[in-house]
Design an enzyme around this catalytic site. Structure first.
Site, PDB file in Angstrom:
ATOM      1  N   GLY A 146      -6.984 -22.310 -20.026  1.00 11.80           N
ATOM      2  CA  GLY A 146      -6.338 -22.780 -21.248  1.00 11.80           C
ATOM      3  C   GLY A 146      -6.420 -24.291 -21.380  1.00 11.80           C
ATOM      4  O   GLY A 146      -6.569 -24.831 -22.477  1.00 11.80           O
ATOM      5  N   THR A 147      -6.338 -24.983 -20.261  1.00 14.85           N
ATOM      6  CA  THR A 147      -6.402 -26.444 -20.281  1.00 14.85           C
ATOM      7  C   THR A 147      -7.740 -26.915 -20.861  1.00 14.85           C
ATOM      8  O   THR A 147      -7.778 -27.799 -21.716  1.00 14.85           O
ATOM      9  CB  THR A 147      -6.215 -26.995 -18.846  1.00 14.85           C
ATOM     10  OG1 THR A 147      -4.927 -26.588 -18.379  1.00 14.85           O
ATOM     11  CG2 THR A 147      -6.316 -28.504 -18.792  1.00 14.85           C
ATOM     12  N   ASN A 180       6.196 -23.085 -23.521  1.00 15.73           N
ATOM     13  CA  ASN A 180       6.158 -22.482 -22.184  1.00 15.73           C
ATOM     14  C   ASN A 180       7.441 -22.667 -21.388  1.00 15.73           C
ATOM     15  O   ASN A 180       7.636 -22.014 -20.379  1.00 15.73           O
ATOM     16  CB  ASN A 180       4.980 -23.069 -21.389  1.00 15.73           C
ATOM     17  CG  ASN A 180       4.945 -24.570 -21.403  1.00 15.73           C
ATOM     18  OD1 ASN A 180       4.990 -25.199 -22.450  1.00 15.73           O
ATOM     19  ND2 ASN A 180       4.882 -25.171 -20.233  1.00 15.73           N
ATOM     20  N   GLN A 232       0.754 -19.254 -24.389  1.00 15.64           N
ATOM     21  CA  GLN A 232       1.947 -18.429 -24.132  1.00 15.64           C
ATOM     22  C   GLN A 232       2.213 -17.456 -25.282  1.00 15.64           C
ATOM     23  O   GLN A 232       3.166 -16.669 -25.208  1.00 15.64           O
ATOM     24  CB  GLN A 232       3.182 -19.310 -23.930  1.00 15.64           C
ATOM     25  CG  GLN A 232       3.126 -20.197 -22.702  1.00 15.64           C
ATOM     26  CD  GLN A 232       3.327 -19.457 -21.382  1.00 15.64           C
ATOM     27  OE1 GLN A 232       3.629 -18.261 -21.355  1.00 15.64           O
ATOM     28  NE2 GLN A 232       3.152 -20.165 -20.284  1.00 15.64           N
ATOM     29  N   SER A 248      -5.528 -18.129 -22.575  1.00 15.46           N
ATOM     30  CA  SER A 248      -5.823 -18.154 -21.140  1.00 15.46           C
ATOM     31  C   SER A 248      -5.601 -16.773 -20.532  1.00 15.46           C
ATOM     32  O   SER A 248      -4.662 -16.067 -20.909  1.00 15.46           O
ATOM     33  CB  SER A 248      -4.896 -19.178 -20.475  1.00 15.46           C
ATOM     34  OG  SER A 248      -5.068 -19.166 -19.088  1.00 15.46           O
ATOM     35  N   GLY A 249      -6.459 -16.421 -19.560  1.00 12.53           N
ATOM     36  CA  GLY A 249      -6.401 -15.082 -18.981  1.00 12.53           C
ATOM     37  C   GLY A 249      -5.243 -14.833 -18.025  1.00 12.53           C
ATOM     38  O   GLY A 249      -4.653 -13.753 -18.016  1.00 12.53           O
ATOM     39  N   HIS A 250      -4.894 -15.857 -17.222  1.00 12.31           N
ATOM     40  CA  HIS A 250      -3.951 -15.559 -16.137  1.00 12.31           C
ATOM     41  C   HIS A 250      -2.510 -15.378 -16.614  1.00 12.31           C
ATOM     42  O   HIS A 250      -1.645 -14.989 -15.822  1.00 12.31           O
ATOM     43  CB  HIS A 250      -4.046 -16.601 -15.013  1.00 12.31           C
ATOM     44  CG  HIS A 250      -3.482 -17.946 -15.324  1.00 12.31           C
ATOM     45  ND1 HIS A 250      -2.248 -18.348 -14.881  1.00 12.31           N
ATOM     46  CD2 HIS A 250      -3.977 -18.988 -16.020  1.00 12.31           C
ATOM     47  CE1 HIS A 250      -2.017 -19.596 -15.282  1.00 12.31           C
ATOM     48  NE2 HIS A 250      -3.054 -20.000 -15.988  1.00 12.31           N
ATOM     49  N   THR A 279     -23.209 -20.945 -16.354  1.00 14.33           N
ATOM     50  CA  THR A 279     -23.375 -19.487 -16.271  1.00 14.33           C
ATOM     51  C   THR A 279     -22.031 -18.815 -16.483  1.00 14.33           C
ATOM     52  O   THR A 279     -21.026 -19.201 -15.893  1.00 14.33           O
ATOM     53  CB  THR A 279     -23.978 -19.112 -14.895  1.00 14.33           C
ATOM     54  OG1 THR A 279     -25.206 -19.815 -14.770  1.00 14.33           O
ATOM     55  CG2 THR A 279     -24.217 -17.617 -14.773  1.00 14.33           C
ATOM     56  N   CYS A 286       3.447 -26.994 -13.860  1.00 14.00           N
ATOM     57  CA  CYS A 286       2.664 -28.231 -13.690  1.00 14.00           C
ATOM     58  C   CYS A 286       3.550 -29.445 -13.459  1.00 14.00           C
ATOM     59  O   CYS A 286       3.065 -30.535 -13.174  1.00 14.00           O
ATOM     60  CB  CYS A 286       1.809 -28.510 -14.924  1.00 14.00           C
ATOM     61  SG  CYS A 286       0.962 -27.095 -15.541  1.00 14.00           S
TER      62      CYS A 286
HETATM   63  N1  PLP Z   1      -0.679 -24.404 -22.536  1.00 14.00           N
HETATM   64  C1  PLP Z   1       0.469 -23.797 -22.228  1.00 14.00           C
HETATM   65  C2  PLP Z   1       1.523 -23.647 -23.261  1.00 14.00           C
HETATM   66  C3  PLP Z   1       0.668 -23.304 -20.931  1.00 14.00           C
HETATM   67  O1  PLP Z   1       1.818 -22.702 -20.623  1.00 14.00           O
HETATM   68  C4  PLP Z   1      -0.363 -23.471 -19.977  1.00 14.00           C
HETATM   69  C5  PLP Z   1      -0.170 -23.029 -18.582  1.00 14.00           C
HETATM   70  O2  PLP Z   1       0.913 -23.017 -18.066  1.00 14.00           O
HETATM   71  C6  PLP Z   1      -1.545 -24.098 -20.373  1.00 14.00           C
HETATM   72  C7  PLP Z   1      -1.668 -24.559 -21.651  1.00 14.00           C
HETATM   73  C8  PLP Z   1      -2.670 -24.292 -19.404  1.00 14.00           C
HETATM   74  O3  PLP Z   1      -3.328 -23.072 -19.175  1.00 14.00           O
HETATM   75  P1  PLP Z   1      -4.217 -22.868 -17.860  1.00 14.00           P
HETATM   76  O4  PLP Z   1      -3.271 -22.729 -16.707  1.00 14.00           O
HETATM   77  O5  PLP Z   1      -5.011 -21.624 -18.128  1.00 14.00           O
HETATM   78  O6  PLP Z   1      -5.081 -24.066 -17.747  1.00 14.00           O
END
Ligand code: PLP
Length: 370
Positions: A70-71, A150, A180, A200-202, A238, A318
Protein backbone atom coordinates in the site's frame (compact mmCIF):
# COMPACT_ATOMS: atom_id res chain seq x y z
CA UNK A 1 -5.12 -19.61 23.62
CA UNK A 2 -4.08 -16.76 21.33
CA UNK A 3 -6.39 -13.78 20.76
CA UNK A 4 -5.19 -11.78 17.76
CA UNK A 5 -6.93 -8.41 17.80
CA UNK A 6 -4.42 -6.34 15.83
CA UNK A 7 -6.02 -6.79 12.42
CA UNK A 8 -5.63 -3.16 11.38
CA UNK A 9 -1.85 -3.65 11.58
CA UNK A 10 -2.00 -6.84 9.57
CA UNK A 11 -4.16 -9.93 9.25
CA UNK A 12 -3.46 -13.62 9.51
CA UNK A 13 -2.89 -15.14 6.08
CA UNK A 14 -5.92 -17.22 5.16
CA UNK A 15 -5.53 -20.86 4.14
CA UNK A 16 -6.89 -20.11 0.66
CA UNK A 17 -4.15 -17.50 0.13
CA UNK A 18 -1.43 -19.86 1.40
CA UNK A 19 -2.65 -22.67 -0.88
CA UNK A 20 -2.83 -20.40 -3.92
CA UNK A 21 0.65 -18.99 -3.35
CA UNK A 22 2.06 -22.47 -2.83
CA UNK A 23 0.37 -23.77 -5.96
CA UNK A 24 1.94 -20.97 -8.00
CA UNK A 25 5.38 -21.48 -6.46
CA UNK A 26 5.30 -25.20 -7.15
CA UNK A 27 3.64 -25.15 -10.55
CA UNK A 28 3.36 -21.75 -12.21
CA UNK A 29 6.92 -20.61 -11.66
CA UNK A 30 7.48 -19.36 -15.20
CA UNK A 31 8.15 -15.69 -15.80
CA UNK A 32 4.91 -14.12 -17.10
CA UNK A 33 7.02 -12.23 -19.66
CA UNK A 34 8.53 -15.42 -21.13
CA UNK A 35 7.03 -16.50 -24.42
CA UNK A 36 7.26 -20.27 -23.82
CA UNK A 37 4.53 -22.41 -22.30
CA UNK A 38 5.66 -21.88 -18.68
CA UNK A 39 5.64 -18.14 -19.19
CA UNK A 40 2.30 -18.12 -20.97
CA UNK A 41 0.59 -20.17 -18.27
CA UNK A 42 1.97 -17.83 -15.58
CA UNK A 43 0.74 -14.83 -17.59
CA UNK A 44 -2.71 -16.39 -17.94
CA UNK A 45 -2.90 -16.96 -14.20
CA UNK A 46 -1.68 -13.42 -13.53
CA UNK A 47 -4.47 -11.98 -15.65
CA UNK A 48 -7.11 -14.18 -14.07
CA UNK A 49 -5.97 -12.97 -10.61
CA UNK A 50 -6.07 -9.36 -11.83
CA UNK A 51 -9.65 -9.90 -12.98
CA UNK A 52 -10.73 -11.29 -9.59
CA UNK A 53 -9.11 -8.43 -7.65
CA UNK A 54 -10.41 -5.73 -10.00
CA UNK A 55 -13.91 -7.23 -9.79
CA UNK A 56 -13.67 -7.02 -6.00
CA UNK A 57 -12.56 -3.39 -6.32
CA UNK A 58 -15.20 -2.56 -8.89
CA UNK A 59 -12.74 -1.55 -11.60
CA UNK A 60 -11.76 -2.77 -15.03
CA UNK A 61 -8.85 -5.22 -15.15
CA UNK A 62 -6.71 -2.81 -17.11
CA UNK A 63 -7.08 -0.18 -14.39
CA UNK A 64 -5.38 -2.33 -11.71
CA UNK A 65 -1.58 -2.20 -11.37
CA UNK A 66 0.24 -4.47 -8.93
CA UNK A 67 2.72 -2.89 -6.53
CA UNK A 68 4.73 -4.22 -3.58
CA UNK A 69 2.47 -2.72 -0.88
CA UNK A 70 0.00 0.00 0.00
CA UNK A 71 2.87 2.36 0.75
CA UNK A 72 4.23 2.04 -2.79
CA UNK A 73 0.73 2.62 -4.18
CA UNK A 74 0.37 5.80 -2.10
CA UNK A 75 3.84 7.07 -3.07
CA UNK A 76 3.23 6.41 -6.75
CA UNK A 77 -0.26 7.92 -6.82
CA UNK A 78 0.69 11.08 -4.98
CA UNK A 79 4.18 11.84 -6.26
CA UNK A 80 3.68 10.91 -9.89
CA UNK A 81 0.02 11.97 -9.92
CA UNK A 82 1.11 15.47 -8.86
CA UNK A 83 3.99 15.56 -11.35
CA UNK A 84 1.58 14.60 -14.15
CA UNK A 85 -0.57 17.61 -13.27
CA UNK A 86 2.27 20.07 -12.64
CA UNK A 87 1.48 22.20 -15.67
CA UNK A 88 -1.97 22.97 -14.26
CA UNK A 89 -0.91 24.03 -10.78
CA UNK A 90 0.96 23.04 -7.64
CA UNK A 91 -1.64 22.90 -4.87
CA UNK A 92 -2.68 19.68 -3.11
CA UNK A 93 -5.34 19.17 -0.44
CA UNK A 94 -5.04 16.37 2.10
CA UNK A 95 -5.63 15.93 5.83
CA UNK A 96 -3.62 15.96 9.02
CA UNK A 97 -4.58 12.37 9.88
CA UNK A 98 -3.27 10.48 6.86
CA UNK A 99 -1.02 7.44 7.10
CA UNK A 100 2.72 8.14 6.97
CA UNK A 101 2.82 6.69 3.43
CA UNK A 102 0.75 9.70 2.34
CA UNK A 103 2.26 12.23 4.77
CA UNK A 104 5.81 11.53 3.67
CA UNK A 105 4.83 11.64 -0.03
CA UNK A 106 3.33 15.07 0.58
CA UNK A 107 6.45 16.21 2.46
CA UNK A 108 8.50 15.18 -0.56
CA UNK A 109 6.27 17.17 -2.89
CA UNK A 110 6.55 20.22 -0.61
CA UNK A 111 10.33 19.98 -0.82
CA UNK A 112 9.89 20.15 -4.61
CA UNK A 113 7.88 23.36 -4.46
CA UNK A 114 4.30 22.09 -4.19
CA UNK A 115 1.90 23.72 -1.70
CA UNK A 116 -0.01 21.34 0.54
CA UNK A 117 -3.12 22.20 2.58
CA UNK A 118 -3.59 19.64 5.37
CA UNK A 119 -7.14 19.80 6.66
CA UNK A 120 -7.93 19.05 10.28
CA UNK A 121 -10.77 16.55 10.68
CA UNK A 122 -13.76 17.13 12.94
CA UNK A 123 -14.02 15.49 16.37
CA UNK A 124 -15.33 12.31 14.71
CA UNK A 125 -12.14 12.16 12.66
CA UNK A 126 -13.86 12.94 9.34
CA UNK A 127 -12.92 15.59 6.81
CA UNK A 128 -16.04 17.40 5.69
CA UNK A 129 -16.60 17.81 1.94
CA UNK A 130 -17.39 21.51 2.51
CA UNK A 131 -13.98 22.09 4.08
CA UNK A 132 -12.34 20.57 1.00
CA UNK A 133 -14.33 22.79 -1.34
CA UNK A 134 -13.48 25.89 0.72
CA UNK A 135 -9.76 25.30 0.06
CA UNK A 136 -10.10 24.38 -3.61
CA UNK A 137 -8.55 26.83 -6.07
CA UNK A 138 -7.85 26.80 -9.82
CA UNK A 139 -4.34 25.85 -8.81
CA UNK A 140 -5.42 22.67 -6.97
CA UNK A 141 -4.25 19.58 -8.85
CA UNK A 142 -4.96 16.83 -6.35
CA UNK A 143 -7.08 15.94 -3.34
CA UNK A 144 -5.72 12.96 -1.39
CA UNK A 145 -7.88 11.76 1.48
CA UNK A 146 -7.97 8.36 3.12
CA UNK A 147 -11.15 6.32 2.92
CA UNK A 148 -10.93 4.75 6.40
CA UNK A 149 -8.62 6.00 9.10
CA UNK A 150 -6.33 3.22 10.33
CA UNK A 151 -6.34 4.41 13.95
CA UNK A 152 -9.87 5.62 14.58
CA UNK A 153 -12.05 3.84 12.00
CA UNK A 154 -13.48 7.18 10.81
CA UNK A 155 -14.74 7.12 7.23
CA UNK A 156 -14.47 9.96 4.71
CA UNK A 157 -17.22 10.38 2.15
CA UNK A 158 -14.96 10.10 -0.89
CA UNK A 159 -17.84 9.92 -3.37
CA UNK A 160 -19.36 13.23 -2.27
CA UNK A 161 -15.93 14.85 -2.05
CA UNK A 162 -15.08 13.70 -5.60
CA UNK A 163 -18.38 14.95 -7.00
CA UNK A 164 -18.09 18.36 -5.37
CA UNK A 165 -14.43 18.79 -6.29
CA UNK A 166 -14.96 17.78 -9.93
CA UNK A 167 -17.91 20.19 -10.21
CA UNK A 168 -15.63 23.07 -9.29
CA UNK A 169 -12.37 21.88 -10.85
CA UNK A 170 -12.88 18.95 -13.23
CA UNK A 171 -9.14 18.45 -13.77
CA UNK A 172 -8.26 17.98 -10.10
CA UNK A 173 -7.19 14.39 -9.36
CA UNK A 174 -8.78 12.51 -6.50
CA UNK A 175 -6.62 9.95 -4.71
CA UNK A 176 -7.88 7.83 -1.87
CA UNK A 177 -5.81 5.59 0.35
CA UNK A 178 -8.27 2.72 0.66
CA UNK A 179 -5.84 0.35 2.35
CA UNK A 180 -8.19 0.10 5.36
CA UNK A 181 -11.35 0.45 3.28
CA UNK A 182 -10.97 -2.27 0.66
CA UNK A 183 -13.35 -5.15 1.43
CA UNK A 184 -14.19 -3.51 4.77
CA UNK A 185 -16.58 -0.84 3.55
CA UNK A 186 -18.82 -1.10 0.54
CA UNK A 187 -17.56 0.86 -2.43
CA UNK A 188 -16.87 0.39 -6.11
CA UNK A 189 -13.91 2.09 -7.76
CA UNK A 190 -16.02 2.91 -10.81
CA UNK A 191 -18.62 4.57 -8.61
CA UNK A 192 -16.78 6.84 -6.18
CA UNK A 193 -15.24 9.21 -8.70
CA UNK A 194 -11.64 8.67 -7.58
CA UNK A 195 -8.84 8.68 -10.17
CA UNK A 196 -6.35 6.80 -8.01
CA UNK A 197 -7.03 4.23 -5.27
CA UNK A 198 -4.43 2.46 -3.14
CA UNK A 199 -5.05 -1.00 -1.70
CA UNK A 200 -2.93 -3.62 0.08
CA UNK A 201 -3.07 -7.41 0.37
CA UNK A 202 -1.97 -8.04 3.93
CA UNK A 203 -4.94 -6.18 5.44
CA UNK A 204 -7.37 -8.68 3.91
CA UNK A 205 -5.72 -12.02 4.78
CA UNK A 206 -3.46 -12.22 1.71
CA UNK A 207 0.30 -12.05 2.29
CA UNK A 208 2.70 -9.19 2.99
CA UNK A 209 4.45 -7.65 0.01
CA UNK A 210 1.58 -7.11 -2.39
CA UNK A 211 -0.52 -4.06 -3.10
CA UNK A 212 -2.21 -2.46 -6.05
CA UNK A 213 -2.99 0.94 -7.44
CA UNK A 214 -6.17 1.66 -9.36
CA UNK A 215 -5.43 4.16 -12.10
CA UNK A 216 -8.55 5.31 -13.88
CA UNK A 217 -8.44 4.72 -17.62
CA UNK A 218 -7.25 7.77 -19.51
CA UNK A 219 -5.01 9.06 -16.76
CA UNK A 220 -1.45 9.49 -17.86
CA UNK A 221 0.90 8.97 -14.93
CA UNK A 222 4.54 7.97 -15.18
CA UNK A 223 6.03 4.77 -13.71
CA UNK A 224 7.32 5.04 -10.16
CA UNK A 225 9.63 2.06 -10.64
CA UNK A 226 11.13 1.90 -14.09
CA UNK A 227 12.72 -0.95 -15.99
CA UNK A 228 10.93 -3.68 -17.94
CA UNK A 229 7.57 -3.44 -19.63
CA UNK A 230 5.54 -5.27 -16.98
CA UNK A 231 2.18 -3.83 -15.90
CA UNK A 232 1.69 -2.12 -19.22
CA UNK A 233 5.08 -0.43 -18.86
CA UNK A 234 3.97 1.41 -15.73
CA UNK A 235 5.44 -0.73 -12.96
CA UNK A 236 8.59 -2.61 -13.83
CA UNK A 237 9.84 -5.76 -12.13
CA UNK A 238 8.88 -9.40 -12.59
CA UNK A 239 5.38 -9.80 -11.25
CA UNK A 240 5.13 -11.36 -7.75
CA UNK A 241 2.77 -14.08 -8.91
CA UNK A 242 2.64 -16.08 -5.64
CA UNK A 243 1.66 -12.94 -3.72
CA UNK A 244 -0.74 -11.88 -6.46
CA UNK A 245 -2.38 -15.33 -6.37
CA UNK A 246 -2.70 -15.03 -2.58
CA UNK A 247 -4.22 -11.54 -2.98
CA UNK A 248 -6.75 -12.86 -5.47
CA UNK A 249 -7.65 -15.84 -3.22
CA UNK A 250 -8.24 -13.46 -0.30
CA UNK A 251 -10.46 -11.28 -2.51
CA UNK A 252 -12.57 -14.32 -3.36
CA UNK A 253 -13.57 -14.86 0.28
CA UNK A 254 -16.83 -13.46 1.57
CA UNK A 255 -15.58 -10.35 3.44
CA UNK A 256 -18.05 -11.04 6.30
CA UNK A 257 -18.37 -7.35 7.06
CA UNK A 258 -21.59 -7.84 9.06
CA UNK A 259 -20.00 -10.45 11.33
CA UNK A 260 -16.96 -8.23 11.91
CA UNK A 261 -19.13 -5.20 12.64
CA UNK A 262 -21.24 -7.16 15.11
CA UNK A 263 -18.04 -8.16 16.95
CA UNK A 264 -17.09 -4.48 17.20
CA UNK A 265 -20.53 -3.64 18.60
CA UNK A 266 -20.31 -6.53 21.05
CA UNK A 267 -16.88 -5.31 22.18
CA UNK A 268 -18.19 -1.77 22.75
CA UNK A 269 -21.12 -3.03 24.76
CA UNK A 270 -19.04 -5.43 26.91
CA UNK A 271 -16.20 -2.97 27.47
CA UNK A 272 -18.39 -0.02 28.42
CA UNK A 273 -20.69 -2.00 30.69
CA UNK A 274 -17.79 -3.65 32.57
CA UNK A 275 -15.38 -0.72 32.62
CA UNK A 276 -17.46 2.47 32.91
CA UNK A 277 -14.47 4.82 32.80
CA UNK A 278 -13.32 3.38 29.46
CA UNK A 279 -13.53 5.80 26.53
CA UNK A 280 -14.02 4.78 22.92
CA UNK A 281 -14.42 6.44 19.56
CA UNK A 282 -17.80 5.84 17.99
CA UNK A 283 -16.75 5.43 14.36
CA UNK A 284 -18.41 3.59 11.45
CA UNK A 285 -15.60 1.32 10.18
CA UNK A 286 -16.62 -2.25 11.04
CA UNK A 287 -13.15 -3.47 11.98
CA UNK A 288 -11.38 -0.72 13.94
CA UNK A 289 -12.12 0.30 17.52
CA UNK A 290 -10.08 2.87 19.38
CA UNK A 291 -10.46 2.61 23.16
CA UNK A 292 -8.69 4.24 26.05
CA UNK A 293 -8.27 3.69 29.75
CA UNK A 294 -7.54 7.22 30.94
CA UNK A 295 -4.78 7.37 33.54
CA UNK A 296 -3.09 4.24 32.17
CA UNK A 297 -0.18 4.00 29.78
CA UNK A 298 -0.92 2.09 26.58
CA UNK A 299 2.38 0.19 26.86
CA UNK A 300 1.52 -1.09 30.33
CA UNK A 301 -1.85 -2.33 29.13
CA UNK A 302 -0.35 -3.89 26.02
CA UNK A 303 2.24 -5.79 28.06
CA UNK A 304 -0.40 -7.01 30.41
CA UNK A 305 -2.61 -8.15 27.55
CA UNK A 306 0.32 -9.77 25.82
CA UNK A 307 1.02 -11.84 28.95
CA UNK A 308 -2.43 -13.33 28.32
CA UNK A 309 -1.75 -13.82 24.59
CA UNK A 310 -4.01 -10.94 23.63
CA UNK A 311 -2.50 -8.86 20.84
CA UNK A 312 -3.63 -5.28 20.21
CA UNK A 313 -1.72 -2.12 19.34
CA UNK A 314 -1.26 1.37 20.62
CA UNK A 315 -1.98 3.20 17.40
CA UNK A 316 -0.59 2.65 13.94
CA UNK A 317 1.97 -0.16 13.81
CA UNK A 318 4.33 2.23 12.00
CA UNK A 319 4.39 4.69 14.91
CA UNK A 320 6.75 2.63 17.09
CA UNK A 321 6.40 4.46 20.36
CA UNK A 322 5.61 7.96 19.09
CA UNK A 323 2.39 9.58 20.31
CA UNK A 324 -0.45 9.25 17.81
CA UNK A 325 -0.76 12.38 15.65
CA UNK A 326 -4.23 11.18 14.64
CA UNK A 327 -5.65 11.14 18.17
CA UNK A 328 -4.00 14.52 18.85
CA UNK A 329 -5.56 15.99 15.72
CA UNK A 330 -9.09 14.99 16.69
CA UNK A 331 -8.57 16.83 19.95
CA UNK A 332 -8.46 14.02 22.53
CA UNK A 333 -6.98 14.96 25.92
CA UNK A 334 -3.44 13.77 26.61
CA UNK A 335 -4.47 11.27 29.31
CA UNK A 336 -6.88 9.62 26.85
CA UNK A 337 -4.23 9.46 24.10
CA UNK A 338 -1.67 8.02 26.49
CA UNK A 339 -4.00 5.18 27.49
CA UNK A 340 -5.25 4.42 23.97
CA UNK A 341 -5.40 0.97 22.44
CA UNK A 342 -6.42 0.05 18.92
CA UNK A 343 -8.45 -3.12 18.53
CA UNK A 344 -8.72 -4.56 15.02
CA UNK A 345 -11.27 -7.26 14.24
CA UNK A 346 -11.30 -9.84 11.47
CA UNK A 347 -13.38 -12.73 10.17
CA UNK A 348 -11.27 -15.06 12.35
CA UNK A 349 -12.24 -13.40 15.65
CA UNK A 350 -15.01 -14.58 17.90
CA UNK A 351 -16.82 -13.31 21.00
CA UNK A 352 -14.36 -15.34 23.07
CA UNK A 353 -11.51 -13.07 21.97
CA UNK A 354 -13.48 -10.08 23.17
CA UNK A 355 -14.50 -11.76 26.43
CA UNK A 356 -10.82 -12.47 27.11
CA UNK A 357 -9.90 -8.86 26.39
CA UNK A 358 -12.59 -7.56 28.72
CA UNK A 359 -11.59 -10.02 31.49
CA UNK A 360 -7.94 -9.01 31.20
CA UNK A 361 -8.73 -5.29 31.41
CA UNK A 362 -10.96 -5.86 34.46
CA UNK A 363 -8.14 -7.83 36.09
CA UNK A 364 -5.72 -5.00 35.29
CA UNK A 365 -7.96 -2.60 37.17
CA UNK A 366 -8.19 -4.93 40.16
CA UNK A 367 -4.41 -5.42 40.28
CA UNK A 368 -3.92 -1.68 40.32
CA UNK A 369 -6.36 -1.12 43.18
CA UNK A 370 -4.95 -3.90 45.38
N1 PLP B 1 -2.39 3.34 4.41
C1 PLP B 1 -3.05 2.96 5.50
C2 PLP B 1 -4.30 3.66 5.89
C3 PLP B 1 -2.57 1.89 6.27
O1 PLP B 1 -3.23 1.51 7.36
C4 PLP B 1 -1.38 1.24 5.86
C5 PLP B 1 -0.80 0.16 6.68
O2 PLP B 1 -0.94 0.12 7.87
C6 PLP B 1 -0.74 1.69 4.70
C7 PLP B 1 -1.27 2.74 4.00
C8 PLP B 1 0.52 1.04 4.22
O3 PLP B 1 0.23 -0.22 3.65
P1 PLP B 1 1.38 -1.32 3.51
O4 PLP B 1 1.65 -1.85 4.89
O5 PLP B 1 0.80 -2.35 2.58
O6 PLP B 1 2.55 -0.64 2.93
Amino acid sequence: MEHYLDNAATTKTCKEAVDSALFVMENLYGNPSSTHTKGREAKKHLESCRKIISDALGSKSNELYFTSCGTESDNWAIVNGAEAMRRYGNHIISSTVEHDAVRKSLDLLESRGYKVTRLKPDEKGEVSPEKVIDCLTDNTIMVSLMMVNNETGAINDIKTISQLVKNVNHRCLIHTDAVQGFLKVNFKACDIGADLISISGHKIHAVKGIGALYIKNGLNIKPFICGGSQENGLRAGTEALPQIAAFSAACSLNPEIEKIYSLKKYAISELTSNIPELKYLDTPAPHILSISMPGWKSEVLMNLLESREIYVSKSSACKQGRRSHVLEEIGLPTNVIDGALRIGFSRYNSKEDIDSLVRALIEAKKLRHN
